[in-house]
Write a protein that holds these residues in place. Structure first.
Motif, short mmCIF file in Angstrom:
data_model
loop_
_atom_site.label_atom_id
_atom_site.label_comp_id
_atom_site.label_asym_id
_atom_site.label_seq_id
_atom_site.Cartn_x
_atom_site.Cartn_y
_atom_site.Cartn_z
N LEU A 115 -94.17 -84.39 40.89
CA LEU A 115 -93.21 -85.53 42.36
C LEU A 115 -92.49 -84.11 43.55
CD1 LEU A 115 -91.90 -87.86 40.66
CD2 LEU A 115 -93.47 -88.30 41.31
N GLY A 116 -91.65 -84.79 44.45
CA GLY A 116 -90.97 -84.00 45.05
C GLY A 116 -90.22 -84.82 45.40
N VAL A 117 -88.73 -84.46 45.12
CA VAL A 117 -87.45 -85.19 45.44
C VAL A 117 -86.75 -84.51 46.73
CG1 VAL A 117 -85.08 -85.87 43.79
CG2 VAL A 117 -87.65 -85.17 43.20
N SER A 118 -86.58 -84.94 47.63
CA SER A 118 -86.21 -85.16 48.49
C SER A 118 -85.04 -85.42 48.81
CB SER A 118 -87.69 -84.98 49.65
OG SER A 118 -86.85 -83.96 51.22
N CYS A 119 -83.55 -84.71 49.76
CA CYS A 119 -82.37 -85.20 50.64
C CYS A 119 -82.08 -84.46 51.84
CB CYS A 119 -81.27 -85.16 49.32
SG CYS A 119 -81.78 -86.34 48.20
N THR A 120 -81.63 -85.58 52.31
CA THR A 120 -81.02 -84.93 53.42
C THR A 120 -79.31 -85.24 53.22
OG1 THR A 120 -81.54 -87.11 54.94
CG2 THR A 120 -82.80 -84.91 55.09
N ALA A 121 -79.04 -84.12 54.49
CA ALA A 121 -77.53 -84.58 54.63
C ALA A 121 -77.10 -83.81 55.98
CB ALA A 121 -76.57 -83.49 53.31
N ASP A 122 -75.32 -83.64 55.82
CA ASP A 122 -75.07 -83.09 57.17
C ASP A 122 -74.95 -81.72 56.72
OD1 ASP A 122 -74.19 -85.31 58.17
OD2 ASP A 122 -72.39 -85.47 57.51
N THR A 123 -75.23 -80.95 55.53
CA THR A 123 -75.17 -79.16 55.17
C THR A 123 -76.21 -79.10 54.49
OG1 THR A 123 -73.61 -79.68 53.00
CG2 THR A 123 -72.42 -79.25 55.86
N LEU A 124 -76.65 -77.53 54.53
CA LEU A 124 -77.55 -77.90 53.22
C LEU A 124 -76.76 -77.76 51.87
CD1 LEU A 124 -80.78 -76.65 53.06
CD2 LEU A 124 -78.82 -74.16 52.52
N GLU A 125 -75.25 -77.16 51.17
CA GLU A 125 -74.59 -77.73 50.22
C GLU A 125 -74.71 -79.29 49.76
OE1 GLU A 125 -71.14 -75.00 49.95
OE2 GLU A 125 -71.90 -74.87 48.24
N GLU A 126 -74.80 -79.71 50.60
CA GLU A 126 -74.75 -81.27 49.99
C GLU A 126 -76.44 -81.51 49.47
OE1 GLU A 126 -72.45 -84.56 52.02
OE2 GLU A 126 -72.33 -82.73 53.34
N ALA A 127 -77.57 -80.96 50.75
CA ALA A 127 -78.98 -81.66 50.49
C ALA A 127 -79.21 -81.28 49.01
CB ALA A 127 -79.63 -81.30 51.97
N ILE A 128 -79.05 -80.21 48.43
CA ILE A 128 -79.19 -79.76 47.34
C ILE A 128 -78.69 -79.62 46.47
CG2 ILE A 128 -78.71 -76.99 45.99
CD1 ILE A 128 -78.60 -76.07 48.97
N GLN A 129 -77.82 -80.27 46.59
CA GLN A 129 -76.83 -80.93 45.29
C GLN A 129 -77.11 -82.87 45.29
OE1 GLN A 129 -72.85 -81.15 46.20
NE2 GLN A 129 -72.29 -78.79 45.82
N LYS A 130 -77.53 -82.88 46.62
CA LYS A 130 -78.09 -84.56 45.86
C LYS A 130 -80.30 -84.57 45.71
CE LYS A 130 -77.69 -87.38 49.68
NZ LYS A 130 -77.90 -87.12 51.29
N ALA A 131 -80.09 -83.37 46.11
CA ALA A 131 -81.51 -83.02 45.32
C ALA A 131 -81.61 -83.28 44.08
CB ALA A 131 -82.10 -82.19 45.93
N TYR A 132 -80.55 -81.99 43.43
CA TYR A 132 -80.74 -82.10 42.14
C TYR A 132 -80.17 -82.89 41.36
CZ TYR A 132 -82.64 -77.37 42.27
OH TYR A 132 -83.40 -75.93 42.09
N ALA A 133 -79.09 -83.61 41.62
CA ALA A 133 -78.99 -84.74 40.66
C ALA A 133 -80.05 -85.54 40.80
CB ALA A 133 -77.52 -85.53 41.38
N ALA A 134 -80.58 -85.76 41.51
CA ALA A 134 -82.10 -87.28 41.92
C ALA A 134 -83.26 -86.84 41.10
CB ALA A 134 -82.33 -87.46 43.58
N ALA A 135 -83.34 -85.20 41.19
CA ALA A 135 -84.40 -84.84 39.67
C ALA A 135 -83.74 -85.09 38.52
CB ALA A 135 -84.63 -82.97 40.36
N ALA A 136 -82.57 -84.56 37.82
CA ALA A 136 -82.05 -85.04 37.24
C ALA A 136 -82.39 -86.23 36.34
CB ALA A 136 -80.58 -84.63 36.62
N GLU A 137 -82.55 -87.53 37.34
CA GLU A 137 -83.00 -88.93 36.95
C GLU A 137 -84.17 -88.74 36.12
OE1 GLU A 137 -81.30 -92.16 36.90
OE2 GLU A 137 -79.39 -90.51 37.04
N ILE A 138 -85.51 -88.08 36.49
CA ILE A 138 -86.38 -88.40 36.04
C ILE A 138 -87.11 -87.28 35.12
CG2 ILE A 138 -88.48 -87.84 37.10
CD1 ILE A 138 -87.46 -88.12 40.10
N LYS A 139 -87.75 -87.77 33.73
CA LYS A 139 -87.92 -87.18 32.86
C LYS A 139 -89.76 -87.00 32.62
CE LYS A 139 -83.61 -86.93 31.20
NZ LYS A 139 -83.08 -87.62 32.35
#
Ligand code: AMP
Ligand code: GLY
Length: 427
Positions: free
Chosen positions: A380-404
């Motif tokens: 799976l590829g968990v992909s997020c967009t945001a205004d900044t790169l830092e936010e996009a990374i945080q969002k993608a990792y937060a969503a990835a942490a849901e998957i097991k």
């Protein structure tokens, strides 16, 4: 409109989701697709490399437009065959796909047209190749001529490594016919940048730049993979670098292909290295990258189908291709053991991930009870967009942490290097 998309990975999933943003797209068929794509398209179980099978399907089930995404069917002439049926397509014909399918073709093209790339020698004879690596400068890079599932490149730091790489490709034929001819080239240093571009053979419109993370482990350790995550835009692709790339690489490549009688129409992927002597081509791909597409297309503001049709109709000059100013991050979730041996069939728990991110399926299937299970190395590829790169990374990792699932692995540092370049200005 009924659209056919050839391929069955995360890249194709991202392409299909983007195409469906156009209300004219009423039906999408994927060959072969996967369990995730099946929620966005009708999946037809024909191999992407079974060109006769694809042609038979299209004869029986006409489509209005086809997108051929992977390298193999492109190199096998899928677009040529669909064109012969009168189906408009996005993707290069087999002659133009040689820019990826033969490294010797690509290197000779660059040499002839003065496009910056690593210096190289071509060998058909293992004896001559072994002789050459006895004295060539180190490190050196040994590349199989043909397609080798992204595994045909070996960076050699010692003469023993180089001899082993030549022997594996040319004598032991570990890449089959792809390695009977090899390129041995100069080792380049500098940050890598991926630039996908739309081109209709006349003009080239680069997409937002991206950065892949090819090694399996954090801090670029471990084996090479198909790509463990991506970010866009790539901070190393400054406006100055972009200008040099356009003048010295992108336009000359488009003109060279036209001049050689094989104009390139489709997505031309420039794998670049920003060396101290300026940007140089590491490789061309004749297609969208995977997982680059999973960060690039979410940032595309223009309608994808409109752009793809403009490429086919050779009217790209008059068609705007615009990207949003934000950033995107895609974190790949892989099977334990990938890129080595791994198990399939593990039941996936998605948690709330799909409410938090675009989850593109690379290798998934349904088991007999209908549960979503792993079916590949990259899952799976968990992909997020945001205004900044830092936010996009945080969002993608937060969503990835849901998957097991049992044995799931991922890199924990996707985008970290890009952030430090942005923050400290260091490459
Ligand atoms: P490829 O399979 O062609 O994508 O190459 C895999 C990786 O090998 C590239 O992403 C680069 O990191 C590296 N590579 C390929 N060619 C060179 C080169 N001439 N110098 C340094 N690294 C290279
Ligand atoms: N992510 C590298 C490729 O698609 O070739």
């Amino acid at each position: 409109m009924k659209i056919l998309v050839i391929g069955g990975g995360g890249r194709e999933h991202a392409i299909i989701r983007k195409l469906k943003e156009n209300p004219e797209v009423t039906e999408v068929v994927a060959i072969p697709g996967n369990a995730g794509i099946a929620r966005d398209a009708e999946c037809v179980s024909i191999k992407a490399t079974d060109i006769d099978g694809i042609v038979d399907y299209v004869k029986a089930h006409p489509v209005d437009f086809a997108v051929v995404a992977p390298d193999d069917p492109l190199a096998l002439g899928c677009v040529d065959r669909l064109h012969a049926l009168g189906v408009p397509c996005f993707g290069p014909d087999a002659k133009a796909a040689r820019i990826e399918a033969s490294k010797v073709f690509a290197k000779d093209l660059m040499k002839k047209y003065g496009i910056p790339t690593a210096a190289y020698e071509v060998f058909d004879d293992p004896k001559a190749a072994l002789e050459y690596v006895r004295t060539c400068p180190l490190p050196t890079v040994v590349k199989a001529d043909g397609l080798a599932l992204g595994k045909g490149v070996v960076i050699c730091f010692s003469r023993q490594d180089a001899e082993a790489a030549v022997t594996a490709a040319m004598v032991e034929s570990v890449f089959g016919k792809s390695g009977s001819r090899i390129v041995i080239e100069e080792f380049l240093e500098g940050p890598e940048v991926s630039v996908l571009s739309f081109t209709d053979g006349h003009v080239v419109k680069p997409m937002v730049s991206s950065m892949d993370h090819k090694r399996a482990g954090d801090n670029d350790t471990g084996l090479n993979t198909g790509g463990m995550g991506t970010i866009a835009p790539n901070p190393c692709y400054t406006p100055e670098v972009a200008k040099r790339c356009m003048d010295e690489i992108f336009l000359p490549t488009i003109h060279a292909m036209a001049q050689e009688g094989c104009p390139f129409k489709g997505c031309l992927y420039f794998g670049l290295m920003v060396t101290k002597d300026g940007p140089k081509v590491i490789e061309y791909n004749c297609r969208f990258g995977d997982p680059e597409t999973q960060v690039v297309l979410p940032l595309l503001k223009s309608d994808l189908l409109t752009v793809m049709r403009a490429v086919e109709n050779e009217t790209l000059a008059d068609t705007p291709v615009e990207f949003s100013d934000g950033a995107a991050c895609c974190v790949m979730l892989a099977s334990g053991g990938y890129p080595g041996k791994y198990e399939k069939g593990k039941v996936i728990d998605m948690g709330r991930a799909e409410e938090m991110a675009q989850v593109y399926h690379s290798g998934t299937a349904r088991n007999e009870s209908g549960a979503l299970v792993t079916a590949g190395g990259r899952v799976l590829g968990v992909s997020c967009t945001a205004d900044t790169l830092e936010e996009a990374i945080q969002k993608a990792y937060a969503a990835a942490a849901e998957i097991k699932w049992d044995g799931m692995t991922l890199r924990h540092d996707i985008g970290r290097r890009a952030l430090s370049i942005l923050n400290k200005g260091e490459m």
